[in-house]
Write a protein that holds these residues in place. Structure first.
Motif, PDB file in Angstrom:
ATOM      1  N   ASP A 260     -16.978  -2.930  10.284  1.00 30.95           N
ATOM      2  CA  ASP A 260     -16.213  -4.167  10.476  1.00 30.95           C
ATOM      3  C   ASP A 260     -15.339  -4.523   9.268  1.00 30.95           C
ATOM      4  O   ASP A 260     -14.574  -5.477   9.314  1.00 30.95           O
ATOM      5  CB  ASP A 260     -17.163  -5.345  10.757  1.00 30.95           C
ATOM      6  CG  ASP A 260     -17.887  -5.200  12.082  1.00 30.95           C
ATOM      7  OD1 ASP A 260     -17.323  -4.555  12.982  1.00 30.95           O
ATOM      8  OD2 ASP A 260     -19.005  -5.717  12.202  1.00 30.95           O
ATOM      9  N   GLU A 261     -15.455  -3.736   8.207  1.00 27.84           N
ATOM     10  CA  GLU A 261     -14.716  -4.056   6.984  1.00 27.84           C
ATOM     11  C   GLU A 261     -13.304  -3.492   7.049  1.00 27.84           C
ATOM     12  O   GLU A 261     -13.078  -2.402   7.583  1.00 27.84           O
ATOM     13  CB  GLU A 261     -15.452  -3.475   5.777  1.00 27.84           C
ATOM     14  CG  GLU A 261     -14.850  -3.859   4.437  1.00 27.84           C
ATOM     15  CD  GLU A 261     -15.695  -3.374   3.270  1.00 27.84           C
ATOM     16  OE1 GLU A 261     -15.125  -3.145   2.189  1.00 27.84           O
ATOM     17  OE2 GLU A 261     -16.928  -3.237   3.457  1.00 27.84           O
ATOM     18  N   THR A 262     -12.353  -4.232   6.520  1.00 28.90           N
ATOM     19  CA  THR A 262     -10.980  -3.757   6.469  1.00 28.90           C
ATOM     20  C   THR A 262     -10.509  -3.716   5.022  1.00 28.90           C
ATOM     21  O   THR A 262     -11.188  -4.208   4.119  1.00 28.90           O
ATOM     22  CB  THR A 262     -10.048  -4.683   7.277  1.00 28.90           C
ATOM     23  OG1 THR A 262     -10.114  -6.015   6.722  1.00 28.90           O
ATOM     24  CG2 THR A 262     -10.463  -4.723   8.742  1.00 28.90           C
ATOM     25  N   HIS A 263      -9.334  -3.146   4.827  1.00 25.79           N
ATOM     26  CA  HIS A 263      -8.776  -3.031   3.479  1.00 25.79           C
ATOM     27  C   HIS A 263      -7.261  -3.116   3.586  1.00 25.79           C
ATOM     28  O   HIS A 263      -6.665  -2.553   4.507  1.00 25.79           O
ATOM     29  CB  HIS A 263      -9.180  -1.704   2.843  1.00 25.79           C
ATOM     30  CG  HIS A 263      -8.640  -1.515   1.455  1.00 25.79           C
ATOM     31  ND1 HIS A 263      -9.100  -2.239   0.381  1.00 25.79           N
ATOM     32  CD2 HIS A 263      -7.681  -0.695   0.975  1.00 25.79           C
ATOM     33  CE1 HIS A 263      -8.453  -1.863  -0.708  1.00 25.79           C
ATOM     34  NE2 HIS A 263      -7.580  -0.931  -0.375  1.00 25.79           N
ATOM     35  N   ASP A 264      -6.656  -3.827   2.662  1.00 31.01           N
ATOM     36  CA  ASP A 264      -5.200  -3.900   2.674  1.00 31.01           C
ATOM     37  C   ASP A 264      -4.669  -3.812   1.252  1.00 31.01           C
ATOM     38  O   ASP A 264      -5.411  -3.859   0.281  1.00 31.01           O
ATOM     39  CB  ASP A 264      -4.703  -5.183   3.361  1.00 31.01           C
ATOM     40  CG  ASP A 264      -5.166  -6.454   2.635  1.00 31.01           C
ATOM     41  OD1 ASP A 264      -5.826  -6.327   1.579  1.00 31.01           O
ATOM     42  OD2 ASP A 264      -4.874  -7.549   3.117  1.00 31.01           O
ATOM     43  N   TRP A 265      -3.369  -3.633   1.163  1.00 32.55           N
ATOM     44  CA  TRP A 265      -2.699  -3.560  -0.126  1.00 32.55           C
ATOM     45  C   TRP A 265      -1.350  -4.252   0.005  1.00 32.55           C
ATOM     46  O   TRP A 265      -0.656  -4.067   0.989  1.00 32.55           O
ATOM     47  CB  TRP A 265      -2.501  -2.104  -0.555  1.00 32.55           C
ATOM     48  CG  TRP A 265      -1.787  -2.023  -1.874  1.00 32.55           C
ATOM     49  CD1 TRP A 265      -0.469  -1.754  -2.091  1.00 32.55           C
ATOM     50  CD2 TRP A 265      -2.364  -2.253  -3.162  1.00 32.55           C
ATOM     51  NE1 TRP A 265      -0.190  -1.799  -3.423  1.00 32.55           N
ATOM     52  CE2 TRP A 265      -1.337  -2.089  -4.108  1.00 32.55           C
ATOM     53  CE3 TRP A 265      -3.656  -2.574  -3.588  1.00 32.55           C
ATOM     54  CZ2 TRP A 265      -1.549  -2.266  -5.469  1.00 32.55           C
ATOM     55  CZ3 TRP A 265      -3.861  -2.730  -4.942  1.00 32.55           C
ATOM     56  CH2 TRP A 265      -2.821  -2.574  -5.874  1.00 32.55           C
ATOM     57  N   PRO A 266      -0.981  -5.060  -0.952  1.00 29.50           N
ATOM     58  CA  PRO A 266      -1.703  -5.373  -2.194  1.00 29.50           C
ATOM     59  C   PRO A 266      -2.846  -6.345  -1.923  1.00 29.50           C
ATOM     60  O   PRO A 266      -2.890  -6.997  -0.883  1.00 29.50           O
ATOM     61  CB  PRO A 266      -0.627  -6.025  -3.059  1.00 29.50           C
ATOM     62  CG  PRO A 266       0.285  -6.671  -2.068  1.00 29.50           C
ATOM     63  CD  PRO A 266       0.327  -5.742  -0.880  1.00 29.50           C
ATOM     64  N   GLY A 267      -3.752  -6.424  -2.866  1.00 25.69           N
ATOM     65  CA  GLY A 267      -4.852  -7.365  -2.737  1.00 25.69           C
ATOM     66  C   GLY A 267      -4.344  -8.785  -2.856  1.00 25.69           C
ATOM     67  O   GLY A 267      -3.178  -9.038  -3.178  1.00 25.69           O
ATOM     68  N   SER A 268      -5.235  -9.720  -2.588  1.00 22.10           N
ATOM     69  CA  SER A 268      -4.834 -11.121  -2.661  1.00 22.10           C
ATOM     70  C   SER A 268      -4.397 -11.467  -4.079  1.00 22.10           C
ATOM     71  O   SER A 268      -5.006 -11.062  -5.053  1.00 22.10           O
ATOM     72  CB  SER A 268      -6.001 -12.020  -2.238  1.00 22.10           C
ATOM     73  OG  SER A 268      -7.099 -11.818  -3.101  1.00 22.10           O
TER      74      SER A 268
END
Length: 272
Positions: A260-268
């Motif tokens: 269920d975990e996601t990842h994006d770029w750039p971070g917050s």
């Protein structure tokens, strides 16, 4: 809270299927075991009164000892092993607590015969890609951590199986193989009664990668790519298997803990 010489069912369940799992030893007396002939995944049977033999097998390893109720047999064996300098714990509540929690148990009758050292022996075709790495991973992590795998030419699998008392898998015409549109990994999960949410999710990924049906799960193509890469990196099939175990460990932990975990770029970051 468990006693210092015990591990709870939930604690052990989190370890099974991972490289950090202790050696699991079932010391139930024969009469009790025959009335409920199941094993906790990855465990093996050993007579409770053969402490010397068990200590030799567990030297420099961590162990969990399992009896029917987690009382005198397992705690007595644990105490003896600790006297021998071996790190050991008893399963709190024993097999009854594991069963009552509804956790997977392997039917003893589903296990292939073991050799003189207590290992199951398996044989399949050379140059593994998906199923012939996935199945050994499943066996090592959930069935028999000491299992031996023999990779031979396809035409010699049957002969090697006969001569060396090995169990053939992932070839046509044997019990441990594809069934319909499902692959050998599916067969092993079904026959060993290992159906869990995590393993069922993982099975879909393996099935799609192994049968070239990448629409089953988005992760199928990634497993296929990584597996083909490993097959190009290693000439030795056993070296490829050892490297593949880490790959399958990672996919399993994603299926169990991180799907269920996601990842994006750039971070917050603060808006300017």
């Amino acid at each position: 809270m468990p006693a210092p010489n015990q591990i709870t069912v939930s604690q052990l369940n989190r370890l099974i299927g991972t490289p950090d799992c202790p050696i699991l030893v079932d010391v139930c007396i024969d009469e009790d075991f025959e009335g409920d002939a199941f094993l906790i995944p990855g465990s093996f049977r050993h007579p409770f009164n053969d402490i010397e033999g068990l200590a030799d097998r567990l030297r420099d390893k961590r162990a969990v000892i399992i009896c029917q109720k987690g009382k005198k047999l397992s705690q007595g064996v644990v105490a003896y092993l600790q006297h021998e300098g071996i790190s050991a714990e008893a399963l709190e509540g024993g097999m009854f607590a594991w069963r009552d929690a509804g956790l997977p148990r392997i039917p003893h009758g589903a296990l292939p015969p073991r050799d003189a050292k207590g290992r199951t022996i398996w044989v399949t075709r050379l140059r593994p890609k998906i199923d012939r790495i996935a199945c050994p991973w499943l066996i090592r992590r959930f069935v028999d951590p000491s299992a031996v795998f023999l990779y031979v030419t396809a035409q010699e699998v049957d002969g090697v199986a006969e001569r060396f008392n090995a169990t053939p898998f992932d070839i046509d015409g044997v019990f441990w193989s594809h069934r319909g549109d499902r692959c050998t990994f599916d067969t092993m999960i079904e026959e060993f009664k290992l159906e869990t949410e995590a393993l069922n999710r993982f099975a879909a990924i393996v099935r799609g990668a192994d049968t070239d049906r990448h629409d089953i799960s988005p992760q199928c193509a990634g497993l296929m790519a990584a597996s083909l890469g490993l097959s190009r990196m290693y000439r030795d099939d056993l070296a490829q298997l050892e490297a593949g175990l880490l790959l399958y460990d990672a996919f399993y932990r994603w299926c169990r803990d991180a799907s269920d975990e996601t990842h994006d770029w750039p971070g917050s970051r603060s808006a300017k």
